[in-house]
Design a protein around this motif. Structure first.
Motif, PDB file in Angstrom:
ATOM      1  N   GLY A  31      75.459 -11.021  64.139  1.00 21.27           N
ATOM      2  CA  GLY A  31      74.341 -11.340  65.042  1.00 21.27           C
ATOM      3  C   GLY A  31      73.803 -10.142  65.796  1.00 21.27           C
ATOM      4  N   GLU A  32      73.159 -10.441  66.907  1.00 21.53           N
ATOM      5  CA  GLU A  32      72.442  -9.417  67.659  1.00 21.53           C
ATOM      6  C   GLU A  32      73.350  -8.302  68.197  1.00 21.53           C
ATOM      7  OE1 GLU A  32      69.117 -10.760  66.552  1.00 21.53           O
ATOM      8  OE2 GLU A  32      69.136  -9.097  67.973  1.00 21.53           O
ATOM      9  N   HIS A  39      61.013  -5.561  59.147  1.00 24.75           N
ATOM     10  CA  HIS A  39      61.957  -5.472  60.267  1.00 24.75           C
ATOM     11  C   HIS A  39      63.313  -5.047  59.733  1.00 24.75           C
ATOM     12  CE1 HIS A  39      59.342  -7.310  63.179  1.00 24.75           C
ATOM     13  NE2 HIS A  39      59.137  -8.353  62.388  1.00 24.75           N
ATOM     14  N   VAL A  40      63.880  -4.018  60.294  1.00 20.89           N
ATOM     15  CA  VAL A  40      65.239  -3.630  59.904  1.00 20.89           C
ATOM     16  C   VAL A  40      66.148  -3.917  61.085  1.00 20.89           C
ATOM     17  CG1 VAL A  40      66.714  -1.744  59.128  1.00 20.89           C
ATOM     18  CG2 VAL A  40      64.337  -1.851  58.374  1.00 20.89           C
ATOM     19  N   ARG A  41      67.127  -4.780  60.858  1.00 23.96           N
ATOM     20  CA  ARG A  41      68.019  -5.165  61.962  1.00 23.96           C
ATOM     21  C   ARG A  41      69.167  -4.193  62.094  1.00 23.96           C
ATOM     22  NH1 ARG A  41      70.266 -10.589  61.553  1.00 23.96           N
ATOM     23  NH2 ARG A  41      70.094 -10.475  59.320  1.00 23.96           N
ATOM     24  N   GLU A  99      71.245 -13.568  51.468  1.00 23.02           N
ATOM     25  CA  GLU A  99      71.461 -12.120  51.379  1.00 23.02           C
ATOM     26  C   GLU A  99      72.777 -11.770  50.690  1.00 23.02           C
ATOM     27  OE1 GLU A  99      71.531 -13.745  54.209  1.00 23.02           O
ATOM     28  OE2 GLU A  99      73.452 -13.265  55.157  1.00 23.02           O
ATOM     29  N   ALA A 129      72.136   0.379  66.464  1.00 26.36           N
ATOM     30  CA  ALA A 129      70.976   1.161  66.884  1.00 26.36           C
ATOM     31  C   ALA A 129      71.251   2.644  66.655  1.00 26.36           C
ATOM     32  CB  ALA A 129      70.673   0.893  68.345  1.00 26.36           C
ATOM     33  N   ARG A 151      74.705  -6.646  58.432  1.00 28.69           N
ATOM     34  CA  ARG A 151      73.602  -7.519  58.076  1.00 28.69           C
ATOM     35  C   ARG A 151      73.963  -8.990  58.297  1.00 28.69           C
ATOM     36  NH1 ARG A 151      72.084  -6.469  52.343  1.00 28.69           N
ATOM     37  NH2 ARG A 151      72.613  -4.386  52.981  1.00 28.69           N
ATOM     38  N   THR A 204      61.005  -1.678  63.550  1.00 28.74           N
ATOM     39  CA  THR A 204      59.936  -2.370  62.820  1.00 28.74           C
ATOM     40  C   THR A 204      59.005  -1.318  62.220  1.00 28.74           C
ATOM     41  OG1 THR A 204      60.104  -4.255  64.275  1.00 28.74           O
ATOM     42  CG2 THR A 204      58.037  -4.015  63.083  1.00 28.74           C
ATOM     43  N   PRO A 216      67.374   0.909  62.405  1.00 27.70           N
ATOM     44  CA  PRO A 216      66.867  -0.389  62.861  1.00 27.70           C
ATOM     45  C   PRO A 216      65.534  -0.222  63.592  1.00 27.70           C
ATOM     46  CG  PRO A 216      69.199  -0.185  63.327  1.00 27.70           C
ATOM     47  CD  PRO A 216      68.756   1.164  62.839  1.00 27.70           C
ATOM     48  N   VAL A 239      73.686  -5.793  65.778  1.00 33.09           N
ATOM     49  CA  VAL A 239      72.392  -5.124  65.612  1.00 33.09           C
ATOM     50  C   VAL A 239      72.251  -4.029  66.669  1.00 33.09           C
ATOM     51  CG1 VAL A 239      69.902  -5.422  65.710  1.00 33.09           C
ATOM     52  CG2 VAL A 239      71.318  -7.154  64.601  1.00 33.09           C
TER      53      VAL A 239
END
Ligand SMILES: Nc1ncnc2c1ncn2[C@@H]1O[C@H](COP(=O)(O)OP(=O)(O)OP(=O)(O)O)[C@@H](O)[C@H]1O
Ligand SMILES: [Mg+2]
Length: 364
Positions: free
Chosen positions: A265-266, A362-364, A208, A273, A262, A329, A327, A269
């Motif tokens: 990590g989570e 999927h958009v994180r 990326e 939100a 991007r 799906t 973010p 993410v």
């Protein structure tokens, strides 16, 4: 103001062409751009139509002389619609020697200090660097938050690039701000297998961090530099202009903060939100005339709320679509000359309400 350094110690990989052409593309999109020519060869100055020897002032006095930082404003020249230039000259090559006795920090923050004195006029500052990682490049990296590394696809020396990325990493630790690095494949000749393979390797390696756009070989880019105008003005429909317009669009779509999210990590993410970001998807086809995208993000209305760009790549045409998404799906399909189709480049799909498969994003 986004400050972007265009860096690679390898000569002739397209740094100056990228700086000047991107300035043209961003200006064509309505942004105000300052080009900073940090290369003593002054190629960016020449490519923007100025003869370095004819200029009364250049970056030398800004970077070398005491109190020079505040003089940046008086060195800047208006070169085209919405494009200004801080010109270079061969005398810049003496910078290293002149500043040899100073502390490392004081030597490397000259350009950053000078940019801070500017009124908030510019949306983008693009810094063209010389083909080495000396003091001028260090000054550029210190002033920048983002870095573009042009990589020649007819020649790929992975060692050189990794060294450069290490240098950038070390420097960002030292200066305490993160540099967002992205790689731009340049001088691409899709007719040769070697170039196609090299491009594949670059994408595989940098994932990326690699732009989706690729700069193809285009002789008009060379001609534009000779004529002293950006390609967007010299030959707006040439491949070179189209490719750099696509890079500009990618840049506009992802300010550094979003790239940061991007690559994290989570946690990041979760923090993201509720925050929309722009997502770029591409569709290639040799025979299609009209390609739109529809999904649950735009109420299945083809291209509603979507930025679109069309380019040619060999026999194929490429539709680049920029979607603004929070973010989550999403399901979508392309509408190709009125016919609804799955995304051929996306293996993820799910049955839609009518039983036909929709592609999944999927958009994180
Ligand atoms: N996509 C392209 N298609 C055709 N010619 C190109 C392309 N990109 C760059 N060139 C040409 O290749 C040469 C090298 O490009 P450029 O000057 O941008 O590289 P550079 O990395 O800035 O070089 P240096 O390291 O010497 O500063 C120039 O003559 C330029 O016009
Ligand atoms: Mg150059």
């Amino acid at each position: 103001m986004r400050v972007i350094a265009i860096v690679n110690q390898k000569g002739g990989c397209g740094k100056t062409t990228t700086t000047v052409s991107l300035a043209g593309a961003l200006a064509a999109d309505g942004h105000r751009v300052l080009v900073v020519d940090m290369d003593p060869q002054a190629h960016a100055t020449l490519a923007l139509g100025l003869e370095p020897d004819d200029l009364e002032a250049n970056l030398y006095e800004v970077l070398v002389e005491p109190g020079g930082a505040s003089r940046l404003d008086s060195v800047i020249v208006d070169v085209a619609d919405r494009i200004d230039l801080a010109p270079s000259s061969i005398v810049l090559s003496a910078l290293e020697q002149k500043l040899a006795s100073e502390r490392h920090d004081a030597r490397t923050e000259r350009l950053a200090a000078a940019l801070e004195t500017l009124p908030p006029l510019y949306d983008y500052v693009l810094i063209d660097c010389p083909p080495n990682v000396g003091l001028l490049t260090f000054n550029a990296l210190r002033a920048a938050r983002e870095v573009i590394v042009p990589l020649e696809t007819s020649f790929f020396a992975i060692d050189g690039v990794q060294k450069l990325l290490e240098t950038i990493g070390l420097l960002s630790d030292r200066i305490g701000h993160e540099l967002q690095v992205r790689v731009l494949p340049t001088l691409y000749d899709g007719r040769t297998r070697y170039a196609r393979q090299t491009l594949g390797e670059i994408r595989e390696l940098f994932k990326e961090l690699c732009f989706d756009s690729v700069i193809r070989l285009n002789v008009k880019l060379r001609e534009a530099a000779k004529h002293g105008v950006p390609i967007s003005r010299y030959a707006p429909s040439a491949n070179g202009a189209i490719d750099y317009a696509a890079v500009a669009m990618e840049l506009e779509a992802s300010p550094p903060e979003q790239q940061w999210l991007r690559t994290r990590g989570e946690d990041a993410v979760a923090a993201a939100a509720g925050r929309a970001r722009e997502v770029v998807v591409r569709f290639k086809d040799a025979s299609a005339g009209d390609v739109r995208i529809a999904g649950d993000f735009n109420g299945w209305v083809p291209d509603r709320g979507v930025k679109s760009l069309i380019a040619s790549e060999g026999q194929e045409r490429v539709w680049t679509k920029v979607l603004t998404l929070e973010p989550g799906t999403y399901q979508y399909r392309y509408v190709v000359d009125g016919e609804w189709r799955e995304d051929p480049s996306n293996p993820r799909s799910a049955p839609g309400p009518t039983g036909q498969p929709n592609s999944i994003l999927h958009v994180r």
